[in-house]
Design an enzyme around this catalytic site. Structure first.
Site, short mmCIF file in Angstrom:
data_model
loop_
_atom_site.label_atom_id
_atom_site.label_comp_id
_atom_site.label_asym_id
_atom_site.label_seq_id
_atom_site.Cartn_x
_atom_site.Cartn_y
_atom_site.Cartn_z
N ASN A 152 0.81 -1.24 0.00
CA ASN A 152 0.00 0.00 0.00
C ASN A 152 0.83 1.28 0.00
O ASN A 152 0.40 2.29 -0.53
CB ASN A 152 -1.01 -0.01 1.15
CG ASN A 152 -0.37 -0.11 2.51
OD1 ASN A 152 0.72 -0.67 2.66
ND2 ASN A 152 -1.03 0.43 3.51
N GLU A 250 4.05 -3.89 12.41
CA GLU A 250 3.21 -2.74 12.05
C GLU A 250 2.01 -3.33 11.29
O GLU A 250 2.10 -3.60 10.10
CB GLU A 250 4.02 -1.77 11.18
CG GLU A 250 3.56 -0.34 11.27
CD GLU A 250 2.27 -0.09 10.52
OE1 GLU A 250 1.19 -0.16 11.15
OE2 GLU A 250 2.31 0.16 9.32
N CYS A 284 -3.22 1.88 6.67
CA CYS A 284 -3.47 1.26 7.98
C CYS A 284 -4.03 2.26 8.98
O CYS A 284 -4.75 1.86 9.90
CB CYS A 284 -2.21 0.59 8.51
SG CYS A 284 -0.80 1.71 8.62
N GLU A 458 8.10 2.71 14.32
CA GLU A 458 8.97 3.12 13.21
C GLU A 458 8.97 4.62 13.21
O GLU A 458 7.93 5.24 13.42
CB GLU A 458 8.41 2.62 11.89
CG GLU A 458 8.15 1.15 11.89
CD GLU A 458 7.99 0.62 10.49
OE1 GLU A 458 6.94 0.85 9.89
OE2 GLU A 458 8.93 -0.01 10.00
P1 NAD Z 1 -2.36 -10.02 2.79
O1 NAD Z 1 -2.37 -10.17 4.25
O2 NAD Z 1 -2.51 -11.25 1.96
O3 NAD Z 1 -0.99 -9.34 2.32
C1 NAD Z 1 -0.46 -8.17 2.89
C2 NAD Z 1 1.03 -8.12 2.55
O4 NAD Z 1 1.73 -9.11 3.26
C3 NAD Z 1 1.30 -8.38 1.06
O5 NAD Z 1 2.17 -7.41 0.55
C4 NAD Z 1 1.95 -9.75 1.01
O6 NAD Z 1 2.95 -9.87 0.03
C5 NAD Z 1 2.55 -9.90 2.39
N1 NAD Z 1 2.50 -11.30 2.82
C6 NAD Z 1 1.42 -12.11 2.78
N2 NAD Z 1 1.74 -13.33 3.26
C7 NAD Z 1 3.06 -13.27 3.61
C8 NAD Z 1 3.96 -14.21 4.16
N3 NAD Z 1 3.59 -15.44 4.49
N4 NAD Z 1 5.24 -13.83 4.37
C9 NAD Z 1 5.64 -12.57 4.06
N5 NAD Z 1 4.81 -11.64 3.55
C10 NAD Z 1 3.54 -11.98 3.32
O7 NAD Z 1 -3.51 -9.00 2.45
P2 NAD Z 1 -3.92 -8.19 1.12
O8 NAD Z 1 -5.18 -8.78 0.53
O9 NAD Z 1 -2.77 -7.96 0.21
O10 NAD Z 1 -4.26 -6.82 1.78
C11 NAD Z 1 -5.41 -6.64 2.51
C12 NAD Z 1 -5.23 -6.68 4.00
O11 NAD Z 1 -3.88 -6.48 4.37
C13 NAD Z 1 -6.01 -5.54 4.61
O12 NAD Z 1 -7.21 -6.01 5.15
C14 NAD Z 1 -5.09 -4.95 5.64
O13 NAD Z 1 -5.46 -5.35 6.92
C15 NAD Z 1 -3.75 -5.54 5.40
N6 NAD Z 1 -2.70 -4.60 5.07
C16 NAD Z 1 -2.18 -3.84 6.07
C17 NAD Z 1 -1.18 -2.94 5.79
C18 NAD Z 1 -0.58 -2.07 6.86
O14 NAD Z 1 0.03 -1.07 6.54
N7 NAD Z 1 -0.70 -2.40 8.12
C19 NAD Z 1 -0.70 -2.82 4.50
C20 NAD Z 1 -1.25 -3.62 3.49
C21 NAD Z 1 -2.23 -4.52 3.79
#
Ligand code: NAD
Length: 478
Positions: A152, A250, A284, A458
Site C-alpha cells: 500500500n 506494524e 493502515c 517506526e
Molecule cells: P495479505 O495479508 O494477503 O498481504 C499483505 C502483505 O503481506 C502483502 O504485501 C503480502 O505480500 C505480504 N504477505 C502475505 N503473506 C506473507 C507471508 N507469508 N510472508 C511474508 N509476507 C507476506 O492482504 P492483502 O489482501 O494484500 O491486503 C489486505 C489486508 O492487508 C487488509 O485487510 C489490511 O489489513 C492488510 N494490510 C495492512 C497494511 C498495513 O500497513 N498495516 C498494508 C497492506 C495490507
C-alpha cells in the site's frame, strides 16, 4: 512505459532469479501486465542471507558519519529521480501521481532523518557502586535484519525498514511486495549508486510464504520488521520464535473518528474526507469508523457526501485524478461484501456503493450512514474507500465503542473543548491519537500500534532503537 528494470539485489549484484521464475506485475488501473518480477530461488535466498551477514560486518564498523554520507547521497539521488520513480509507483500501485510524489518525498525525508539520527545512538555511563569500576551502556546494531512489507505504500513501507536498519548500522534483507516491486528496486538503486557496500542491502522477491519461511528459519537475521495484515504478522512472529528474532509488527487498524458536537465541523469534514480517501482508503491509519455526536450527525453526513461527490476517480497518471483504483480484483469483492452486509444491518448508501466500469479495479468513494455496530465493516478493517458513519450521545458511550475492538493503531478526535480533548487522549486504546488534525505520521515521531495492531515503532528515536541492542560493560582497574 513502466520505467523500472526489475531485478534482485544480492551481494551488491543486480540479477535475475537463478531458476528463471517470474511473476507478472499488473497495472491496477488498466489490468495490463507492465513487467515481470523475478523470483529468488532457495539458493538465491541462501546467497542473500550470507550476503547480509557479510554486509553487516562491514556496515557495523563503518563510522556513523560515513553511513550518514552514503544515506544522504542516496536520498539526493532518489530526489533527482522522483518524477520517474513516481510514475513507477503509480503504475504498479494505482495511487495518483501527486500522491506518489508526496509518498516519495516523505520516504526521502525518512532516509535523511535516520541517516542523521544514526550519529546519535548514544549509550551512557552509570555512576559506579564500587571504587575503581566504570559502568557503561553501549548501543550496538542488533545484527542483520530482515523485512517483509505490503503494497500500500511501496516507498514508505520499504524505506522505514531500510533506513531504520542502515541508520543503526544493521544490514537489511528485504522482500517488498511482488505487486509493487519497482519502487523498492528504485530505492535500492539509489543506495547502491551512492556507494553502499555490497551485501548491506539485499532485495528479493518470490512466493511470500516460501520466502518468509526460508529467511525466518535462518539464524542470520536477528531482527524482523513487518508491515502488513494481522494474520500474516502473527504467522511471521511464530516463524521467528525458533530463532528468537526480535520483531517489530506494524499491522492493521480500524481507526475511530470521534466528532463531538462542539467540533469545528468544516475542518473535521475537510480533513477526514481527504484523509479517508487518500490511497483509496488502503492505509493502515485510514479513518474507518466515524462516530458523530447526535446533534451534528445530519450536517456531518450531508457535508461529507457533498465533498465526496467532487472526488475524481481514474487512472492515477491522468491529470486531475484524486483517487485511483484498488490494488487488485480481490479488494473489489471485499468492498461489495462489506456494503451488502452493512445494508442488511440497516445502513443507507449515501453515495457510491458499486464498482465503476469493468476495466481497472475502480471502486467509488462510498459513504454509509446509520451503520450498526453489528455490521462487519464496524469490526473488520475495510482497507478501502468506504466511510461508515454512526452516531453517539455521550462521552462515556463513544469511548467504550471506540475501544471495543482488538485493534489499537490510530484514532482521531474533533472537539474545541480542551478538557475533553485531554480526557479522551488518555482514554483511547491507540498507538497514535490525532486531535483536530490527522498528522500522526512524520519521520521524527514514533509510528506504531498497540494490542492487535502490533508493537514497536517506526520513526523517531524509537524507530532507530528498534534496530539497536543494549550491552552493559563494567570495567575495573583499566
Ligand atoms: P495479505 O495479508 O494477503 O498481504 C499483505 C502483505 O503481506 C502483502 O504485501 C503480502 O505480500 C505480504 N504477505 C502475505 N503473506 C506473507 C507471508 N507469508 N510472508 C511474508 N509476507 C507476506 O492482504 P492483502 O489482501 O494484500 O491486503 C489486505 C489486508 O492487508 C487488509 O485487510 C489490511 O489489513 C492488510 N494490510 C495492512 C497494511 C498495513 O500497513 N498495516 C498494508 C497492506 C495490507
Amino acid at each position: 512505459m513502466y520505467p523500472e528494470k526489475l531485478e534482485l539485489l544480492i551481494a551488491g549484484e543486480w540479477c535475475q532469479g537463478s531458476e528463471g521464475v517470474q511473476e507478472a506485475v499488473i497495472n491496477p488501473a488498466t489490468e495490463e501486465v507492465i513487467a515481470q518480477v523475478p523470483h529468488a530461488s532457495a539458493s538465491d535466498l541462501d546467497r542473500a542471507l550470507q550476503a547480509s551477514a557479510d554486509g553487516f560486518k562491514i556496515w557495523k564498523k563503518t563510522p556513523a558519519n560515513q553511513r550518514q554520507k552514503v544515506m544522504s547521497d542516496a536520498a539526493n539521488l532518489l530526489e533527482e529521480r522522483i518524477d520517474t520513480v513516481s510514475k513507477t509507483l503509480t503504475m504498479e500501485m494505482g495511487k495518483p501521481l501527486f500522491e506518489s510524489k508526496i509518498e516519495l518525498q516523505f520516504a526521502i525525508e525518512v532516509m535523511r532523518w535516520y541517516a542523521e539520527e544514526g550519529k546519535r545512538a548514544y549509550g551512557r555511563v552509570i555512576p559506579h557502586r564500587f571504587p575503581g569500576t566504570r559502568q557503561m551502556v553501549l548501543k550496538e546494531p542488533v545484527g542483520p535484519a530482515c523485512a517483509f512489507v505490503a503494497w500500500n505504500f511501496p516507498a514508505n513501507n520499504a524505506m522505514r525498514k531500510i533506513a531504520g536498519a542502515l541508520g543503526a548500522g544493521c544490514s537489511m534483507l528485504i522482500k517488498p511486495s511482488e505487486e509493487t516491486p519497482g519502487t523498492a528496486v528504485a530505492i535500492a538503486r539509489s543506495l547502491q549508486d551512492a556507494g553502499l557496500p555490497p551485501g548491506v542491502l539485499n532485495v528479493v522477491f518470490g512466493v511470500p510464504d516460501d520466502v518468509s519461511r526460508h529467511v525466518l528459519s535462518s539464524w542470520i537475521p536477528r531482527k524482523l520488521s513487518f508491515t502488513g495484515s494481522i494474520p500474516v504478522g502473527k504467522h511471521l512472529q511464530k516463524l521467528s520464535a525458533d530463532t528468537l528474532k526480535r520483531c517489530t509488527m506494524e499491522l492493521g487498524g480500524h481507526a475511530p473518528v470521534i466528532v463531538f458536537d462542539d467540533a469545528n465541523l468544516e475542518k473535521a469534514m475537510d480533513d477526514m474526507v481527504a484523509f479517508k480517501f487518500r490511497n483509496a482508503g488502503q492505509v493502515c491509519i485510514s479513518p474507518t469508523r466515524f462516530y458523530v455526536q447526535e446533534g451534528v450527525q445530519d450536517e456531518f453526513v450531508h457535508g461529507v457526501v457533498e465533498r465526496v461527490k467532487k472526488i475524481k476517480v481514474g487512472n492515477g497518471l491522468d491529470e486531475g485524478v484524486v483517487m485511483g483504483p484498488l490494488v487488485g480484483h480481490r479488494r473489489l469483492e471485499v468492498m461489495d461484501d462489506f456494503i451488502s452486509d452493512a445494508v442488511a444491518h440497516g445502513a443507507k448508501v449515501e453515495t457510491g456503493g458499486q464498482r465503476l466500469g469493468n476495466q481497472g479495479y475502480f471502486f467509488p468513494p462510498t459513504v454509509l450512514s446509520n451503520v450498526s455496530d453489528d455490521a462487519r465493516i464496524m469490526t473488520e478493517e475495510p482497507f478501502g474507500p468506504i466511510a461508515p458513519i454512526s452516531s453517539f450521545s455521550s462521552f462515556d458511550e463513544v469511548v467504550q465503542r471506540a475501544n471495543s475492538l482488538p485493534f489499537g493503531l490510530a484514532s482521531f478526535v474533533y472537539t474545541q473543548d480542551g478538557a475533553k480533548a485531554t480526557a479522551i487522549e488518555e482514554e483511547l486504546e491507540a498507538g497514535m491519537v490525532g486531535v483536530n488534525h490527522p498528522g500522526v505520521s512524520t519521520p521524527e515521531s514514533p509510528f506504531g500500534g498497540i494490542n492487535e495492531s502490533g508493537y514497536g515503532s517506526e520513526g523517531g528515536i524509537e524507530g532507530l532503537d528498534a534496530f539497536l541492542r543494549t550491552k552493559f560493560v563494567t570495567e575495573y582497574g583499566v
